[in-house]
Motif scaffolding. Sequence first.
Motif, mmCIF file in Angstrom:
data_model
loop_
_atom_site.group_PDB
_atom_site.id
_atom_site.type_symbol
_atom_site.label_atom_id
_atom_site.label_comp_id
_atom_site.label_asym_id
_atom_site.label_seq_id
_atom_site.Cartn_x
_atom_site.Cartn_y
_atom_site.Cartn_z
ATOM 1 N N LEU A 1 0.808 -1.221 0.000
ATOM 2 C CA LEU A 1 0.000 0.000 0.000
ATOM 3 C C LEU A 1 0.839 1.268 0.000
ATOM 4 O O LEU A 1 0.354 2.324 -0.404
ATOM 5 C CB LEU A 1 -0.926 0.003 1.223
ATOM 6 N N THR A 2 2.070 1.193 0.460
ATOM 7 C CA THR A 2 2.904 2.400 0.535
ATOM 8 C C THR A 2 3.969 2.402 -0.542
ATOM 9 O O THR A 2 3.916 3.197 -1.477
ATOM 10 C CB THR A 2 3.562 2.505 1.923
ATOM 11 N N PHE A 3 4.917 1.493 -0.434
ATOM 12 C CA PHE A 3 6.051 1.523 -1.348
ATOM 13 C C PHE A 3 5.637 1.211 -2.778
ATOM 14 O O PHE A 3 6.103 1.845 -3.726
ATOM 15 C CB PHE A 3 7.119 0.544 -0.885
ATOM 16 N N GLY A 4 4.749 0.224 -2.948
ATOM 17 C CA GLY A 4 4.305 -0.104 -4.301
ATOM 18 C C GLY A 4 3.606 1.063 -4.964
ATOM 19 O O GLY A 4 3.899 1.415 -6.114
ATOM 20 N N LEU A 5 2.695 1.706 -4.259
ATOM 21 C CA LEU A 5 1.977 2.847 -4.822
ATOM 22 C C LEU A 5 2.883 4.067 -4.963
ATOM 23 O O LEU A 5 2.699 4.878 -5.870
ATOM 24 C CB LEU A 5 0.766 3.184 -3.947
ATOM 25 N N TYR A 6 3.866 4.183 -4.076
ATOM 26 C CA TYR A 6 4.798 5.321 -4.166
ATOM 27 C C TYR A 6 5.583 5.274 -5.471
ATOM 28 O O TYR A 6 5.669 6.275 -6.197
ATOM 29 C CB TYR A 6 5.720 5.292 -2.950
ATOM 30 N N VAL A 7 6.151 4.125 -5.798
ATOM 31 C CA VAL A 7 6.896 3.998 -7.054
ATOM 32 C C VAL A 7 5.955 4.162 -8.237
ATOM 33 O O VAL A 7 6.281 4.791 -9.246
ATOM 34 C CB VAL A 7 7.629 2.646 -7.110
ATOM 35 N N LEU B 1 3.923 9.969 -12.954
ATOM 36 C CA LEU B 1 4.035 11.411 -13.186
ATOM 37 C C LEU B 1 5.215 11.744 -14.091
ATOM 38 O O LEU B 1 5.105 12.562 -15.011
ATOM 39 C CB LEU B 1 4.183 12.129 -11.840
ATOM 40 N N LEU B 2 6.371 11.104 -13.832
ATOM 41 C CA LEU B 2 7.552 11.411 -14.624
ATOM 42 C C LEU B 2 7.382 10.992 -16.081
ATOM 43 O O LEU B 2 7.798 11.711 -17.000
ATOM 44 C CB LEU B 2 8.780 10.718 -14.017
ATOM 45 N N LEU B 3 6.763 9.847 -16.319
ATOM 46 C CA LEU B 3 6.528 9.419 -17.698
ATOM 47 C C LEU B 3 5.543 10.334 -18.402
ATOM 48 O O LEU B 3 5.633 10.536 -19.622
ATOM 49 C CB LEU B 3 6.012 7.973 -17.720
ATOM 50 N N HIS B 4 4.599 10.890 -17.657
ATOM 51 C CA HIS B 4 3.658 11.820 -18.277
ATOM 52 C C HIS B 4 4.403 13.032 -18.833
ATOM 53 O O HIS B 4 4.142 13.466 -19.965
ATOM 54 C CB HIS B 4 2.611 12.273 -17.271
ATOM 55 N N TYR B 5 5.341 13.575 -18.069
ATOM 56 C CA TYR B 5 6.059 14.756 -18.543
ATOM 57 C C TYR B 5 7.097 14.391 -19.591
ATOM 58 O O TYR B 5 7.435 15.225 -20.440
ATOM 59 C CB TYR B 5 6.684 15.490 -17.361
ATOM 60 N N TYR B 6 7.593 13.174 -19.560
ATOM 61 C CA TYR B 6 8.430 12.710 -20.673
ATOM 62 C C TYR B 6 7.601 12.661 -21.951
ATOM 63 O O TYR B 6 8.068 13.055 -23.028
ATOM 64 C CB TYR B 6 8.988 11.325 -20.341
ATOM 65 N N ASN B 7 6.368 12.195 -21.834
ATOM 66 C CA ASN B 7 5.463 12.170 -22.984
ATOM 67 C C ASN B 7 5.122 13.580 -23.447
ATOM 68 O O ASN B 7 4.967 13.840 -24.644
ATOM 69 C CB ASN B 7 4.194 11.400 -22.614
ATOM 70 N N LEU C 1 14.753 0.995 -7.602
ATOM 71 C CA LEU C 1 15.743 2.061 -7.732
ATOM 72 C C LEU C 1 16.025 2.380 -9.198
ATOM 73 O O LEU C 1 16.237 3.544 -9.558
ATOM 74 C CB LEU C 1 17.035 1.650 -7.024
ATOM 75 N N TRP C 2 16.029 1.355 -10.042
ATOM 76 C CA TRP C 2 16.351 1.553 -11.453
ATOM 77 C C TRP C 2 15.279 2.379 -12.166
ATOM 78 O O TRP C 2 15.595 3.206 -13.030
ATOM 79 C CB TRP C 2 16.489 0.201 -12.141
ATOM 80 N N ILE C 3 14.006 2.205 -11.802
ATOM 81 C CA ILE C 3 12.911 2.891 -12.496
ATOM 82 C C ILE C 3 13.063 4.409 -12.425
ATOM 83 O O ILE C 3 13.100 5.088 -13.462
ATOM 84 C CB ILE C 3 11.550 2.425 -11.949
ATOM 85 N N PRO C 4 13.145 5.038 -11.224
ATOM 86 C CA PRO C 4 13.290 6.512 -11.213
ATOM 87 C C PRO C 4 14.603 6.982 -11.812
ATOM 88 O O PRO C 4 14.654 8.051 -12.428
ATOM 89 C CB PRO C 4 13.172 6.867 -9.728
ATOM 90 N N CYS C 5 15.690 6.191 -11.648
ATOM 91 C CA CYS C 5 16.973 6.602 -12.227
ATOM 92 C C CYS C 5 16.922 6.571 -13.750
ATOM 93 O O CYS C 5 17.427 7.480 -14.421
ATOM 94 C CB CYS C 5 18.090 5.692 -11.718
ATOM 95 N N TYR C 6 16.298 5.540 -14.293
ATOM 96 C CA TYR C 6 16.212 5.426 -15.749
ATOM 97 C C TYR C 6 15.332 6.528 -16.328
ATOM 98 O O TYR C 6 15.676 7.149 -17.342
ATOM 99 C CB TYR C 6 15.655 4.058 -16.117
ATOM 100 N N ILE C 7 14.188 6.781 -15.671
ATOM 101 C CA ILE C 7 13.303 7.837 -16.164
ATOM 102 C C ILE C 7 13.973 9.199 -16.013
ATOM 103 O O ILE C 7 13.792 10.093 -16.854
ATOM 104 C CB ILE C 7 11.954 7.790 -15.428
ATOM 105 N N GLY C 8 14.756 9.378 -14.942
ATOM 106 C CA GLY C 8 15.501 10.626 -14.795
ATOM 107 C C GLY C 8 16.481 10.834 -15.943
ATOM 108 O O GLY C 8 16.627 11.954 -16.448
ATOM 109 N N THR C 9 17.139 9.765 -16.383
ATOM 110 C CA THR C 9 18.043 9.866 -17.535
ATOM 111 C C THR C 9 17.264 10.160 -18.806
ATOM 112 O O THR C 9 17.702 10.966 -19.648
ATOM 113 C CB THR C 9 18.845 8.561 -17.694
ATOM 114 N N LEU C 10 16.110 9.528 -18.971
ATOM 115 C CA LEU C 10 15.279 9.801 -20.149
ATOM 116 C C LEU C 10 14.854 11.263 -20.202
ATOM 117 O O LEU C 10 14.904 11.903 -21.266
ATOM 118 C CB LEU C 10 14.036 8.897 -20.131
ATOM 119 N N LEU C 11 14.438 11.804 -19.048
ATOM 120 C CA LEU C 11 14.024 13.208 -19.004
ATOM 121 C C LEU C 11 15.189 14.141 -19.344
ATOM 122 O O LEU C 11 15.023 15.106 -20.094
ATOM 123 C CB LEU C 11 13.470 13.539 -17.615
#
Length: 346
Positions: A137-143, A149-155, A263-273
């Motif tokens: 309920l916390t960590f899963g939904l947090y990621v 949100l980050l993928l939306h702004y990448y889009n 950890l890889w998901i936000p780091c990878y999206i950060g590189t994409l952005l």
Amino acid sequence: MKTLISTAKAFLYKKDFEWDKEITLQNFHPQLQIFLAINGVFFNNRESKIRDTFLTGQLLIWRLCWSWIVFVCFISVLYISNTLLYLLYQSTLATHDEHMIRPLIFPMWLPEDDPYRTPNYEIFMALEIILIYVVILTFGLYVYILFHLLLHYYNLMDMILIALEELFDGLDESVVALPREDPRRQAVQDELNIRMGQIVRWHQSVFDSVNDISSVYGPTLVYQVMFSSMVICLIAYQVAEQLSEGKIDYLFGILGIGGCLQLWIPCYIGTLLRNKGFFVGDRCFYCGWHKTPLSRLLRPDLIIFIQRTQRPVAIKFTALPHLQLETFSSIMSNAYSLFNMLRQYK
């Protein structure tokens, strides 16, 4: 089984939607209700090239988000069911052995007590099951919310690229030779200002929103980055210890994959952005301004915009390095160093 798979696939790919007809924000992607400002721009303007690209990007976000939720729930259910099934096997089918130890979801050790005796075992089992649901309920939904949100702004930056390609389309180039007061030249100038203004607003909204996300999720990201190397190291140590005894701890192996992914998901999206932000500047430079005299009407705006794109789009917070693949590589390197240290001094 085939019917169930077909239904799930139709749900993920939204096969019941007719893309050529009216699509609303609420029925296509309910989570995007927080972005109500884009409803009329990207959903209802069927004559724009941006619409199909935007809907395709949102469909990808939809599928990735559900994939993450299913993965987290799968790990949690696997841990609970594996332990309960083994406990059921011990209670019904296994031969009685006074040295048999009842399994816990996560192994435990107490300095001056046995965690596997009654009532310690029942208490710890209940607490570990509750802990797993809290993680879902916390960590899963947090990621989920973070990379949604980050993928939306990448889009959204893909929309900026398309808008830059169409910046000079459909405008009369001959008005450049007319006096500034001429109504035809003024009309073209106003249209160019509107198009460029929309691009600048979208680009600025990306920076503002990423800064807001950084300020909201910053403290959590700091702890996530600080402790991920330790958690991944301990999981790898548990797997290695089991392998040294001739056992394969597949549960901790899957948990290790999840620990790396979170950890890889936000780091990878950060590189994409970051890379997409620089690419927007390159696309602006090669948008065709050198092929049309209309660029004279927009030259200062283009120069300022290219300068703005040299500022990287980065997820940053106090005591937090920029979330990029370089950060992920550094944390995994630290985890490997700690793992080797534990194996050497065990």
